[in-house]
Design a protein around this motif. Structure first.
Motif, PDB file in Angstrom:
ATOM      1  N   ALA A 182      33.694  31.641  43.613  1.00 14.01           N
ATOM      2  CA  ALA A 182      34.736  32.668  43.477  1.00 14.01           C
ATOM      3  C   ALA A 182      34.223  33.850  42.649  1.00 14.01           C
ATOM      4  CB  ALA A 182      35.987  32.067  42.845  1.00 14.01           C
ATOM      5  N   TRP A 183      33.538  33.554  41.542  1.00 21.65           N
ATOM      6  CA  TRP A 183      32.991  34.613  40.690  1.00 21.65           C
ATOM      7  C   TRP A 183      31.934  35.415  41.459  1.00 21.65           C
ATOM      8  CZ3 TRP A 183      33.749  37.782  37.010  1.00 21.65           C
ATOM      9  CH2 TRP A 183      32.719  38.340  36.246  1.00 21.65           C
TER      10      TRP A 183
ATOM     11  N   THR B  84      38.502  33.507  36.067  1.00 20.46           N
ATOM     12  CA  THR B  84      37.615  32.536  36.721  1.00 20.46           C
ATOM     13  C   THR B  84      36.293  32.452  35.966  1.00 20.46           C
ATOM     14  OG1 THR B  84      38.615  32.893  38.886  1.00 20.46           O
ATOM     15  CG2 THR B  84      36.374  32.020  38.863  1.00 20.46           C
ATOM     16  N   ARG B  85      35.788  33.597  35.545  1.00 23.65           N
ATOM     17  CA  ARG B  85      34.533  33.601  34.775  1.00 23.65           C
ATOM     18  C   ARG B  85      34.717  32.866  33.455  1.00 23.65           C
ATOM     19  NH1 ARG B  85      31.017  32.809  32.048  1.00 23.65           N
ATOM     20  NH2 ARG B  85      29.050  33.902  31.758  1.00 23.65           N
TER      21      ARG B  85
ATOM     22  N   TYR C  56      44.154  41.347  40.373  1.00 20.99           N
ATOM     23  CA  TYR C  56      43.163  40.454  40.993  1.00 20.99           C
ATOM     24  C   TYR C  56      41.879  40.446  40.162  1.00 20.99           C
ATOM     25  CZ  TYR C  56      45.828  40.366  45.422  1.00 20.99           C
ATOM     26  OH  TYR C  56      46.770  40.202  46.392  1.00 20.99           O
ATOM     27  N   TYR C  57      41.483  41.635  39.709  1.00 22.25           N
ATOM     28  CA  TYR C  57      40.274  41.744  38.891  1.00 22.25           C
ATOM     29  C   TYR C  57      40.440  40.906  37.624  1.00 22.25           C
ATOM     30  CZ  TYR C  57      36.296  44.049  36.611  1.00 22.25           C
ATOM     31  OH  TYR C  57      35.103  44.320  35.982  1.00 22.25           O
TER      32      TYR C  57
ATOM     33  N   MET D 150      33.537  37.738  44.063  1.00 31.83           N
ATOM     34  CA  MET D 150      34.106  38.951  43.496  1.00 31.83           C
ATOM     35  C   MET D 150      32.999  39.938  43.131  1.00 31.83           C
ATOM     36  SD  MET D 150      34.820  41.077  40.731  1.00 31.83           S
ATOM     37  CE  MET D 150      34.471  40.162  39.255  1.00 31.83           C
TER      38      MET D 150
ATOM     39  N   GLU E 217      42.363  38.272  37.265  1.00 32.90           N
ATOM     40  CA  GLU E 217      42.273  36.863  37.658  1.00 32.90           C
ATOM     41  C   GLU E 217      40.812  36.436  37.829  1.00 32.90           C
ATOM     42  OE1 GLU E 217      44.666  36.256  41.136  1.00 32.90           O
ATOM     43  OE2 GLU E 217      46.482  36.947  40.106  1.00 32.90           O
ATOM     44  N   ASP E 218      40.006  37.312  38.412  1.00 30.32           N
ATOM     45  CA  ASP E 218      38.582  36.995  38.599  1.00 30.32           C
ATOM     46  C   ASP E 218      37.863  36.829  37.265  1.00 30.32           C
ATOM     47  OD1 ASP E 218      38.676  36.995  41.419  1.00 30.32           O
ATOM     48  OD2 ASP E 218      38.475  39.167  41.461  1.00 30.32           O
TER      49      ASP E 218
END
Length: 128
Positions: free
Chosen positions: A24-25, A53-54, A46-47, A28, A49-50
């Motif tokens: 996912a990372w 994820t990191r 969204y950014y 993006m 949320e990404d």
């Protein structure tokens, strides 16, 4: 989006959840580098949320994952600038964590600013 770094680990990496987060990372980061296809626009939420994820990858110390994550992070750093987290905080109305370097980095131009462009293939054909 292709994820070649993640794909190299798929065969032998046991923790599928962590591998999914890496994918996912990387996805993006690849979208960022490619200019946010297909329309050049990406919401600040969204950014954010990404970047979360990191966060999930921050404390993983697996010997196979660390070099792969470093490769994706390098591409992210090369494609972004450090603004101290100001633009993302302003866009989402929420402060960013100060202890993680990736939260302070943004792409230029900001993909959540300006008009959303419609891809050429989605534009209506004028009647002739």
């Amino acid at each position: 989006m292709p994820t070649p770094v993640t794909d190299r680990l798929r065969a032998g990496f046991a923790d599928r959840r962590v591998l999914g987060r890496l994918g996912a990372w990387e996805g993006m980061v690849n979208r960022l580098v490619e200019g946010w296809p297909p329309d050049g626009w990406y919401p600040a939420t969204y950014y954010r949320e990404d970047l979360g994820t990191r966060d999930e990858l921050a404390d993983v110390a697996d010997a196979e994952l660390v070099p792969a994550l470093a490769e994706v992070d390098r591409r992210f750093r090369e494609a972004t600038v450090d603004d101290g987290g100001q633009a993302l905080a302003a866009a989402t109305g929420r402060p960013v964590p100060g202890d993680r370097w990736w939260w302070r980095r943004i792409p230029r131009p900001l993909p959540w600013e300006g008009p959303r462009r419609v891809s050429q293939s989605l534009r209506p054909t004028p009647p002739y």
